[in-house]
Design a protein around this motif. Structure first.
Motif, mmCIF file in Angstrom:
data_model
loop_
_atom_site.group_PDB
_atom_site.id
_atom_site.type_symbol
_atom_site.label_atom_id
_atom_site.label_comp_id
_atom_site.label_asym_id
_atom_site.label_seq_id
_atom_site.Cartn_x
_atom_site.Cartn_y
_atom_site.Cartn_z
ATOM 1 N N GLU A 469 -0.592 -3.146 5.326
ATOM 2 C CA GLU A 469 -1.053 -2.799 6.454
ATOM 3 C C GLU A 469 -0.098 -2.903 7.450
ATOM 4 N N THR A 471 2.886 -1.808 9.814
ATOM 5 C CA THR A 471 3.210 -0.276 10.559
ATOM 6 C C THR A 471 4.949 -0.323 10.890
ATOM 7 N N SER A 472 5.581 -1.397 10.534
ATOM 8 C CA SER A 472 6.806 -1.296 11.032
ATOM 9 C C SER A 472 7.493 -2.314 9.894
ATOM 10 N N ASP A 533 9.897 2.229 11.653
ATOM 11 C CA ASP A 533 8.600 2.270 11.882
ATOM 12 C C ASP A 533 7.997 3.170 10.671
ATOM 13 N N THR A 535 5.376 5.306 8.753
ATOM 14 C CA THR A 535 4.377 6.521 8.998
ATOM 15 C C THR A 535 3.364 6.093 8.038
ATOM 16 N N ALA A 536 2.129 6.438 8.544
ATOM 17 C CA ALA A 536 0.710 6.137 7.514
ATOM 18 C C ALA A 536 0.881 6.932 6.323
ATOM 19 N N ARG A 601 -10.742 1.887 12.347
ATOM 20 C CA ARG A 601 -10.175 2.959 11.471
ATOM 21 C C ARG A 601 -10.950 4.239 12.292
#
Length: 612
Positions: A469, A471-472, A533, A535-536, A601
């Motif tokens: 989970e 994000t970076s 970073d 990306t989802a 979410r």
């Protein structure tokens, strides 16, 4: 009779034959041999001679000159663990032998007993050494029918190797000339006889001969050993040619002189009674009294195999040596995480390849720790990976009969100083540990750069795996002290896709990862941080390449791993769980807690409705 050495009379024999003859004559206590002459002496004649069995160290002066001295043959027998009262000396104590048609007296019956009752393969063995070059052309192994090995292997080698009998065959080691697999007979007698000849009978080669050895006194295995001793000269195969002076005919496995009538007893019984059952054909010729000429040919190349029709006066034994790896080389100094090419040079590398197989298709290599054996877990070497210690993949790019080459190899090792890794090779059936052999040590220099994952998100494998989970991520690139002197803030990092298990820094950078400006860390000279970073939806395995300006692969600092892993976020249920039950008391305020997954979410208005 026994020859008096002082009288100058001698028998023309080589040293091995001289010892055998002395061993067979009851009155012979020792022999003196030199210059092709054999003198047999009684006990009285041996009293004044040195008691030694080393012809290079001891000599005795006679009227004919100095002679090497060796006493009667004493076969040395050693073994694996054994019962206290049934040691290896009982293997050849003279008891337990059955006369033809006779019975064994149990009072005289003796055996060697292994210490293990349910022996694992290769756990029980006998090792016999015959000094002085005594020729060994067959063995007969008698076993207790209630405690027998159904299969066993026999190994024959020079005096340093001797003859070994094991509970199961394995790949031939460098100290052995040849090996045979045998299946034991159900009953103890007759014993299982194994003919110790090398090569195929009635086969001849057409090719380049590098050595012709006339008046050869050894067996077909001695001819093969001569080839093994000349591998450096390019020997790849051997042929032993035998020719008899007398014309004799083969009738039911018994050699008969012209006009001689066949015996009334069956031939097999006569062979067994005479101790010749299972012997190679050249031994039968000599046992029949024929004078046999022997010539050993060594071949550097074999262009054609020719089947020769069996004849009463001529015998051929032909065989190849190998496959054998003689040396290896790399195209450059091996540096951790950087590609290199490895080439094995040897003899008959394709010898075990079947006609329907790709050349060298079953040949494998792997790399283990410097102090590890070849059945240990492999190191992470791209292009020669193993899923288990004995399950490896990665075929050679090219294979010929003399060379096999692997390209695109990269050793992902985290080293602070130069080290070594052991190269192991296998020709086929590589799931068996005994088929792996060490080819030597390969020197490895440390990687110029190393990476380290810095993540604050909790994870069980923090070294190389990003939290699902996250994000970076932050990567720290460092270099060993004094490994290079370029400006660290000029370094660049490229994360390349590596889901196929290969780190190729010429690939385009992976999408879904946006880099930030590098910033110094620590002393700012050897450590630089790079932030990304994520990306989802980005996931997979990635190689970490440092560019300055050429991009090169690097290894994880603590583990030496090659890949940075970003796990995929699994598809999960979102929203409240169904079939929840809530309780309340009339007239009182009730708090309701709705349980579910990943409410963050999507946007919920935090309202519920109660309906009847």
């Amino acid at each position: 009779g026994v020859v008096d050495v002082q009288g100058g009379t001698a028998v023309c024999l080589n040293q091995g034959q001289c010892g055998v003859l002395c061993d067979e004559l009851e009155d012979c206590a020792c022999y003196v041999h030199g210059g092709g002459r054999c003198h047999l002496l009684p006990a009285a004649g041996c009293a004044a001679l040195p008691d030694a069995c080393d012809p290079d160290a001891e000599t005795v002066s006679t009227e004919a000159g100095p002679f090497g001295l060796c006493s009667k043959y004493q076969v040395s027998v050693t073994s694996s663990g054994h019962s206290r009262n049934h040691g290896p000396h009982l293997v050849r104590d003279g008891f337990g032998a059955r006369e033809a048609g006779g019975a064994v007296e149990q009072t005289d019956y003796t055996e060697w007993w292994s210490s293990c009752r349910q022996c694992k393969p290769r756990a029980a063995f006998l090792h016999l050494t015959f000094p002085g070059g005594m020729p060994v052309q067959s063995i007969a192994l008698a076993q207790d029918p209630n405690h027998r090995a159904a299969e066993f292997g026999v190994y024959l080698g020079p005096s340093t190797g001797g003859v070994a009998v094991l509970t199961r065959a394995r790949q031939l080691g460098p100290q052995w000339t040849h090996s045979w697999d045998a299946t034991a007979r159900a009953a103890q007698f007759p014993a299982t006889c194994v003919s110790l000849h090398c090569g195929d009978a009635n086969l001849q080669y057409v090719g380049e001969v590098i050595l012709r050895q006339p008046r050869f006194s050894g067996s077909s295995c001695d001819c093969k050993q001569l080839c093994l001793d000349n591998l450096g000269a390019g020997c790849a195969g051997f042929v032993l040619y035998l020719e008899s002076d007398e014309v004799r005919e083969l009738s039911e496995d018994v050699w008969l002189a012209p006009g001689e009538e066949a015996p009334e007893a069956p031939a097999a019984r006569r062979m067994q009674d005479s101790g010749l059952e299972g012997h190679p054909l050249d031994a039968l010729l000599e046992a029949a009294g024929a004078h046999v000429h022997r010539v050993c040919y060594l071949y550097s190349s074999i262009e054609q195999e020719v089947n020769v029709a069996p004849q009463a006066t001529q015998i051929f034994y032909a065989g190849r040596v190998g496959p054998i790896v003689l040396s290896y080389q790399t195209d450059r100094q091996v540096v951790a995480a950087e590609p290199f090419t490895l080439t094995l040079a040897g003899v008959n590398l394709l010898h075990l390849t079947s006609t329907h197989e790709q050349p060298g298709g079953r040949m494998r290599i792997k790399f283990v720790g410097e102090d590890d054996s070849c059945d240990a877990a492999s190191l992470h070497v791209q292009g020669a990976k193993c899923t288990s210690p004995l399950s490896c993949y990665g075929q050679a790019a090219t294979v010929t009969n003399t060379e096999a080459t692997w390209t695109g190899l990269s050793a992902f090792l985290s080293l602070d100083q130069p080290g070594h890794m052991r190269l192991c090779q296998c020709f086929r059936d590589c799931t068996m540990a005994d088929n792996w052999q060490s080819a030597g040590l390969v020197a490895v220099a440390p990687s110029q750069y190393r990476w380290e994952l810095k993540s604050t998100a909790p994870t069980q494998r923090a070294y190389t795996v990003v939290h699902p989970e996250a994000t970076s991520l932050v990567l720290t690139i460092d270099r060993p002290d004094f490994s290079s002197y370029d400006e660290s803030l000029e370094w660049g990092v490229r994360l390349v896709p590596a889901d196929d298990g290969r780190v190729d820094c010429t690939r385009a950078a992976a999408g879904g990862l946006t880099g930030t400006t590098p910033s110094p860390r620590g002393d700012g000279v050897n450590d630089v941080m790079f932030g990304y970073d994520i990306t989802a939806g980005t996931s997979g395995h990635f190689g970490v390449c440092v560019c300055n300006p050429t991009c090169r692969a690097t290894v994880e600092k603590a583990t030496g791993d090659a890949f940075l892993e970003i796990p995929a976020i699994p598809s999960r249920f979102e929203g409240p769980f169904r079939h929840q039950h809530f309780d309340g008391t009339p007239g009182l305020t009730t708090n309701i807690t709705v349980r579910g997954k990943h409410f963050n979410r999507r946007v919920y208005d935090n309202r519920i409705a109660v309906v009847s």
